[in-house]
Design a protein around this motif. Structure first.
Motif, mmCIF file in Angstrom:
data_model
loop_
_atom_site.group_PDB
_atom_site.id
_atom_site.type_symbol
_atom_site.label_atom_id
_atom_site.label_comp_id
_atom_site.label_asym_id
_atom_site.label_seq_id
_atom_site.Cartn_x
_atom_site.Cartn_y
_atom_site.Cartn_z
ATOM 1 N N MET A 1 6.537 9.615 1.492
ATOM 2 C CA MET A 1 5.945 8.459 2.162
ATOM 3 C C MET A 1 5.721 8.800 3.633
ATOM 4 O O MET A 1 6.569 9.400 4.282
ATOM 5 C CB MET A 1 6.863 7.239 2.030
ATOM 6 C CG MET A 1 6.321 5.982 2.721
ATOM 7 S SD MET A 1 7.439 4.568 2.541
ATOM 8 C CE MET A 1 7.386 4.363 0.767
ATOM 9 N N ARG A 3 5.009 7.427 7.474
ATOM 10 C CA ARG A 3 5.128 6.247 8.350
ATOM 11 C C ARG A 3 4.354 6.529 9.629
ATOM 12 O O ARG A 3 4.578 7.544 10.287
ATOM 13 C CB ARG A 3 6.598 5.970 8.669
ATOM 14 C CG ARG A 3 7.468 5.670 7.437
ATOM 15 C CD ARG A 3 8.904 5.491 7.832
ATOM 16 N NE ARG A 3 9.049 4.338 8.706
ATOM 17 C CZ ARG A 3 10.152 4.104 9.432
ATOM 18 N NH1 ARG A 3 11.159 4.956 9.399
ATOM 19 N NH2 ARG A 3 10.219 3.037 10.190
ATOM 20 N N TRP A 278 2.317 1.504 -0.513
ATOM 21 C CA TRP A 278 2.105 2.909 -0.847
ATOM 22 C C TRP A 278 2.276 3.211 -2.335
ATOM 23 O O TRP A 278 2.262 4.368 -2.762
ATOM 24 C CB TRP A 278 3.086 3.772 -0.055
ATOM 25 C CG TRP A 278 2.755 3.862 1.401
ATOM 26 C CD1 TRP A 278 3.248 3.102 2.400
ATOM 27 C CD2 TRP A 278 1.839 4.785 1.998
ATOM 28 N NE1 TRP A 278 2.715 3.471 3.611
ATOM 29 C CE2 TRP A 278 1.841 4.522 3.398
ATOM 30 C CE3 TRP A 278 1.028 5.812 1.497
ATOM 31 C CZ2 TRP A 278 1.066 5.247 4.288
ATOM 32 C CZ3 TRP A 278 0.256 6.537 2.397
ATOM 33 C CH2 TRP A 278 0.266 6.251 3.774
ATOM 34 N N THR A 279 2.462 2.218 -3.175
ATOM 35 C CA THR A 279 2.773 2.460 -4.583
ATOM 36 C C THR A 279 1.685 3.262 -5.293
ATOM 37 O O THR A 279 1.975 4.199 -6.076
ATOM 38 C CB THR A 279 2.998 1.129 -5.321
ATOM 39 O OG1 THR A 279 4.031 0.402 -4.649
ATOM 40 C CG2 THR A 279 3.381 1.371 -6.763
ATOM 41 N N TRP A 281 -0.330 5.419 -4.204
ATOM 42 C CA TRP A 281 -0.302 6.826 -3.799
ATOM 43 C C TRP A 281 0.964 7.527 -4.306
ATOM 44 O O TRP A 281 0.907 8.614 -4.910
ATOM 45 C CB TRP A 281 -0.388 6.931 -2.275
ATOM 46 C CG TRP A 281 -0.005 8.266 -1.727
ATOM 47 C CD1 TRP A 281 1.082 8.582 -0.983
ATOM 48 C CD2 TRP A 281 -0.707 9.502 -1.902
ATOM 49 N NE1 TRP A 281 1.120 9.909 -0.659
ATOM 50 C CE2 TRP A 281 0.020 10.508 -1.212
ATOM 51 C CE3 TRP A 281 -1.881 9.862 -2.583
ATOM 52 C CZ2 TRP A 281 -0.391 11.839 -1.185
ATOM 53 C CZ3 TRP A 281 -2.285 11.194 -2.539
ATOM 54 C CH2 TRP A 281 -1.557 12.160 -1.846
ATOM 55 N N SER A 282 2.140 6.907 -4.112
ATOM 56 C CA SER A 282 3.389 7.567 -4.478
ATOM 57 C C SER A 282 3.570 7.665 -5.990
ATOM 58 O O SER A 282 4.127 8.659 -6.492
ATOM 59 C CB SER A 282 4.573 6.814 -3.856
ATOM 60 O OG SER A 282 4.615 5.471 -4.332
ATOM 61 N N ASP A 283 3.099 6.679 -6.751
ATOM 62 C CA ASP A 283 3.313 6.682 -8.204
ATOM 63 C C ASP A 283 2.160 7.304 -8.985
ATOM 64 O O ASP A 283 2.364 7.836 -10.083
ATOM 65 C CB ASP A 283 3.535 5.256 -8.706
ATOM 66 C CG ASP A 283 4.821 4.652 -8.167
ATOM 67 O OD1 ASP A 283 5.613 5.401 -7.566
ATOM 68 O OD2 ASP A 283 5.030 3.429 -8.328
ATOM 69 N N GLY A 285 -0.792 8.910 -7.235
ATOM 70 C CA GLY A 285 -1.585 9.894 -6.503
ATOM 71 C C GLY A 285 -2.953 9.402 -6.095
ATOM 72 O O GLY A 285 -3.840 10.224 -5.803
ATOM 73 N N LEU A 392 -2.735 12.786 4.661
ATOM 74 C CA LEU A 392 -1.847 12.922 3.513
ATOM 75 C C LEU A 392 -1.529 14.379 3.201
ATOM 76 O O LEU A 392 -0.594 14.660 2.422
ATOM 77 C CB LEU A 392 -2.477 12.246 2.290
ATOM 78 C CG LEU A 392 -2.639 10.729 2.402
ATOM 79 C CD1 LEU A 392 -3.318 10.181 1.152
ATOM 80 C CD2 LEU A 392 -1.290 10.058 2.616
ATOM 81 N N PRO A 395 2.579 15.522 4.675
ATOM 82 C CA PRO A 395 3.609 14.539 4.335
ATOM 83 C C PRO A 395 4.823 14.646 5.265
ATOM 84 O O PRO A 395 5.192 15.744 5.692
ATOM 85 C CB PRO A 395 3.964 14.891 2.891
ATOM 86 C CG PRO A 395 3.561 16.306 2.728
ATOM 87 C CD PRO A 395 2.370 16.506 3.601
#
Length: 411
Positions: A1, A3, A278-279, A281-283, A285, A392, A395
């Motif tokens: 993630m 920030r 961010w779900t 993207w994080s889960d 992609g 991105l 990271p």
């Protein structure tokens, strides 16, 4: 993630208005016939529909003895300080040999601020008043100058009584046309009379103060006062001798606009993130279309103001950027837009919705048709498109940049 932190500093310069009214002192046999008309506009947050100047000229002249009637009719009189004598003519029923006042047509007067902004004031003389006293007979046996019906006007304010040396106060209400207006009455005595007071009553049409910048606007115009055949603007008829035959009217209009910017706590920091978090993207992609944040605020303004921007990390195209403070990476450009409901661009007339801010543009001036009170508004900060993908690729990085948005209440 990832920030990202984006401190945003919003500031404004508050206009301070110093109102200076200049009065000239003249040494000589007779006082100069200089009079001052003042008015001011100070918006009231509790009365936003109040959009007119308030007359602040001190009371003088005929209305001092008829205050209630003048206030109820919105009449405003001024003693011009013109003094002199007039010879009576018993045989004259009406005309220049009688009790006679000729009125000037309306005028337009330019008022200019200290920084050169000019506006037009319309000045219409709607009334005049004479106070005469018998030179030979002072006291209870003094003869009045006139009686009977007036021609060309209506007598609205009068102290005319037999044996009253304050013979008459005349008010000319015949203001329907733009031509030269004359009011006459039957002259009933052939004595000399002192002109103890000559007043005029006026109507002033000012520009809309909402379109004027804060400041003091000044201007002047001069009227001649004299007898028939002398080319006077105020014609007092035959056999008139005055100490001063000119009256200069000085205007001072003060505009003091209200401006208030209210930011909720924490508005000095904007953390950019995808809408919905961010779900995706994080889960899954899925690259977000934008990293963004809206900064809400409320704005109150009765006049024009400008908005400009400064950047800690400016880009050649006028945008601000945020910089990767963790590792070497390209700066991420920010798209910054402003939305001000109820306001419009003073130059183009366009509503202020999603107005793009850049550093290479002149400060944009905004205006409104009314006193806008606590209107919810917003600044939007966003990184979009390919710049998001580039961020991105790093990271765990920390991007940061300072942006200063300046609201100037004196554009």
């Amino acid at each position: 993630m990832i920030r990202q932190f984006l401190p945003i500093v919003l500031s404004r310069r508050v206009l301070r208005v110093l109102c200076l009214l200049a009065f000239a002192a003249v040494v000589g046999r007779a006082p100069a016939a200089d009079i001052h008309i003042t008015a001011e506009f100070k918006p009231d947050i509790n009365d936003p529909n109040k959009r007119e100047f308030v007359n602040t000229t001190p009371w003088s002249g005929v209305c001092l003895n008829h205050m209630a009637l003048c206030i109820s009719n919105n009449w405003w009189s001024i003693d011009t300080k013109v003094r002199g004598t007039k010879q009576g003519n018993r045989g004259s029923l009406h005309g220049p040999g009688s009790f006679h006042i000729g009125m000037p047509p309306p005028r337009q007067v330019e008022v200019v601020s200290e920084d050169g902004h000019a506006f037009i004031v319309d000045l219409k003389m709607i009334g005049a008043a004479l106070r005469l006293r018998d030179v030979a007979q002072d006291g209870p046996n003094s003869h009045p100058a006139s009686k009977g019906a007036a021609q060309g006007c209506a007598i609205s304010l009068s102290n005319a009584r037999t044996n009253n040396y304050s013979v008459m106060r005349m008010f000319n209400r015949n203001d329907g046309g733009d031509g030269y207006q004359v009011c006459t009455l039957h002259w009933i005595d052939s004595n000399d009379y002192w002109v103890e007071e000559f007043d005029f009553t006026y109507a002033l049409t000012t520009p809309s103060p909402l379109q004027m910048r804060s400041g003091v606007y000044t201007g002047s115009t001069t009227y001649r006062v004299g007898g028939t055949g002398e080319g006077a603007d105020f014609d007092l008829g035959d056999d008139v001798v005055l100490d001063d035959n000119s009256v200069t009217v000085h205007f001072s209009l003060t505009v003091q606009h209200a401006f208030q910017l209210d930011l909720p706590p924490g508005s000095d920091r904007a953390v950019l993130a995808p809408k919905g978090g961010w779900t995706q993207w994080s889960d899954h992609g899925i690259v977000p279309k934008a990293l963004e944040r809206e900064v809400p605020f409320t704005l109150s303004s009765s006049g024009q103001f400008s908005v400009s921007m400064q950047c800690q990390y400016p880009l050649p195209d006028g945008r601000c950027a945020i910089r990767n403070l963790t590792e070497a990476a390209p700066d991420a450009p920010l798209d910054i837009t402003l939305t001000l409901p109820g306001f419009r661009d003073a130059l183009s007339g366009a509503d202020v919705v999603g107005k793009t801010l850049t550093t290479d543009m002149l400060p944009t001036v905004f205006t409104a048709d009314a006193f806008v009170i606590r209107r919810p508004s917003q600044l939007r900060f966003a990184v979009t498109g390919e710049a998001v993908e580039e961020m991105l690729e790093h990271p765990g990085s920390h991007y940061r940049g300072d942006v200063t948005v300046i609201f100037d209440a004196d554009p």
